[in-house]
Write a protein that holds these residues in place. Structure first.
Motif, short mmCIF file in Angstrom:
data_model
loop_
_atom_site.label_atom_id
_atom_site.label_comp_id
_atom_site.label_asym_id
_atom_site.label_seq_id
_atom_site.Cartn_x
_atom_site.Cartn_y
_atom_site.Cartn_z
N GLY A 62 0.82 -1.21 0.00
CA GLY A 62 0.00 0.00 0.00
C GLY A 62 0.85 1.26 0.00
N ASN A 75 -4.80 4.33 -0.57
CA ASN A 75 -5.51 3.05 -0.57
C ASN A 75 -5.68 2.60 0.88
OD1 ASN A 75 -3.03 1.14 0.03
ND2 ASN A 75 -2.37 2.58 -1.56
N HIS A 76 -6.49 1.56 1.07
CA HIS A 76 -6.81 1.10 2.43
C HIS A 76 -5.57 0.63 3.18
CE1 HIS A 76 -9.01 -0.72 5.72
NE2 HIS A 76 -8.41 -1.88 5.49
N GLU A 77 -4.69 -0.11 2.52
CA GLU A 77 -3.50 -0.65 3.19
C GLU A 77 -2.55 0.45 3.64
OE1 GLU A 77 -4.70 -1.81 0.34
OE2 GLU A 77 -5.43 -3.78 1.00
N LYS A 79 -3.33 3.50 4.23
CA LYS A 79 -4.02 4.26 5.27
C LYS A 79 -3.79 3.61 6.63
CE LYS A 79 -8.61 5.96 6.62
NZ LYS A 79 -10.05 5.94 6.31
N LEU A 80 -3.89 2.28 6.68
CA LEU A 80 -3.62 1.56 7.93
C LEU A 80 -2.17 1.73 8.35
CD1 LEU A 80 -5.52 -1.86 7.55
CD2 LEU A 80 -6.13 0.09 8.99
N SER A 144 -11.59 -5.47 9.02
CA SER A 144 -11.74 -4.74 7.76
C SER A 144 -12.32 -3.34 7.94
CB SER A 144 -12.62 -5.53 6.79
OG SER A 144 -13.91 -5.75 7.35
N GLU A 145 -12.93 -3.08 9.11
CA GLU A 145 -13.57 -1.79 9.35
C GLU A 145 -12.81 -0.91 10.33
OE1 GLU A 145 -17.68 -2.27 10.40
OE2 GLU A 145 -18.02 -3.81 8.86
N GLY A 147 -10.79 1.94 11.82
CA GLY A 147 -10.67 3.32 11.38
C GLY A 147 -9.67 4.10 12.21
#
Length: 280
Positions: A62, A75-77, A79-80, A144-145, A147
């Protein structure tokens, strides 16, 4: 000491406390000191990296896509990954500010017993909060959720793990439950969140106390063996805990912590073990 570190780093019962109390309970003069205890965490760091290698590769992938897109958190990855980095800042700052007290005053077994018991109550409160939300129809968010609020809450709670007896996994899991994650997500992400903190603390101590740690050949061998053993034992501890928390709550660890705190207080009050650390 390697076995103790590997078993207790990821269970919410505090590896620092167990490493601190093992030498006096077994009648040793000392167990290597605080620097030794911090550095052998590098073994459990390798265990986390290997166990979560697929997740880590996704996070790195990511970040690579961020570079290609020339945009942060594209992207999500990634962001984490950025959230983990940001959530690690508080524990780094607090660690530097409290280093003297952590290394000296808070290693008194009376303080250790207090923190073991107090943070057992914190974890208990988190379990009650999570259980009540589940009964109300909100079982908690899956991995997966996750935040920004969840990660930052866990990062702030991770600062509490600096106190011997608190437990890094225990405080971060508590923060995760309070922030609305389910237990499985709380456990998995608390391990990922530990990566930068353990790495930074281990490398810092390795550099700062290198003359003490590498003063003798025996010391070097002890450090290497303990680190390797902690990594092997830690790997299996991770696998066991994640499976356990998918089915059960942390109640057994809360009870264990309370009983251990009471036992420590009795042993100290009766003069069976000294509350202060023996000089090396």
């Amino acid at each position: 000491m390697g076995i103790v570190q590997g078993l207790t780093e990821f269970l919410p019962i505090s590896s620092t406390a167990h490493l601190r109390i093992t030498p006096p309970l077994l009648g040793w003069d000392h167990g290597g000191g605080q620097a030794f205890e911090t550095v052998i965490q590098m073994g459990t760091l390798v265990a986390v990296i290997w166990y979560f290698r697929a997740d880590i590769l996704h996070l790195l992938g990511g970040l690579k896509r961020d570079v290609q897109a020339r945009k942060l958190a594209s992207n999500h990855e990634s962001k984490l990954a950025w959230m983990i980095a940001i959530a690690t800042v508080p524990v780094g700052v607090c660690g530097l500010l409290l280093e003297h007290k952590i290394k000296n005053e808070f290693r008194d077994l009376r303080w250790v017993a207090f923190f073991i018991g107090f943070f057992a109550l914190v974890l208990w409160a988190a379990e009650i909060y999570s259980h009540r939300k589940a009964k109300a129809g909100n079982p908690g968010k899956p991995e997966s959720e996750i935040g920004f609020f969840n990660v930052i809450t866990m990062g702030l709670f991770q600062c509490l793990a600096l106190f011997p007896g608190a437990s890094r996994s225990g405080t971060t899991i508590s923060g995760a439950l309070f922030s609305g994650l389910d237990r499985a997500a709380a456990a998995r992400f608390s391990f990922l969140l530990s990566l930068p903190a353990i790495t930074a603390a281990g490398l810092y101590k390795l550099y700062k106390d290198r003359h003490e740690l590498f003063a003798t050949q025996e010391g070097i061998i002890n450090l290497v063996v303990s680190t390797v053993v902690s990594g092997i034992v830690g790997y299996f501890a991770i696998a066991w805990l994640i499976g356990f928390l998918k089915r059960y709550s942390t109640t057994v660890f809360i009870v264990y912590r309370i009983l251990l705190a009471i036992l420590l207080i009795v042993l100290v009050q009766q003069g069976i073990i000294s509350p202060l650390e023996e000089p090396e």
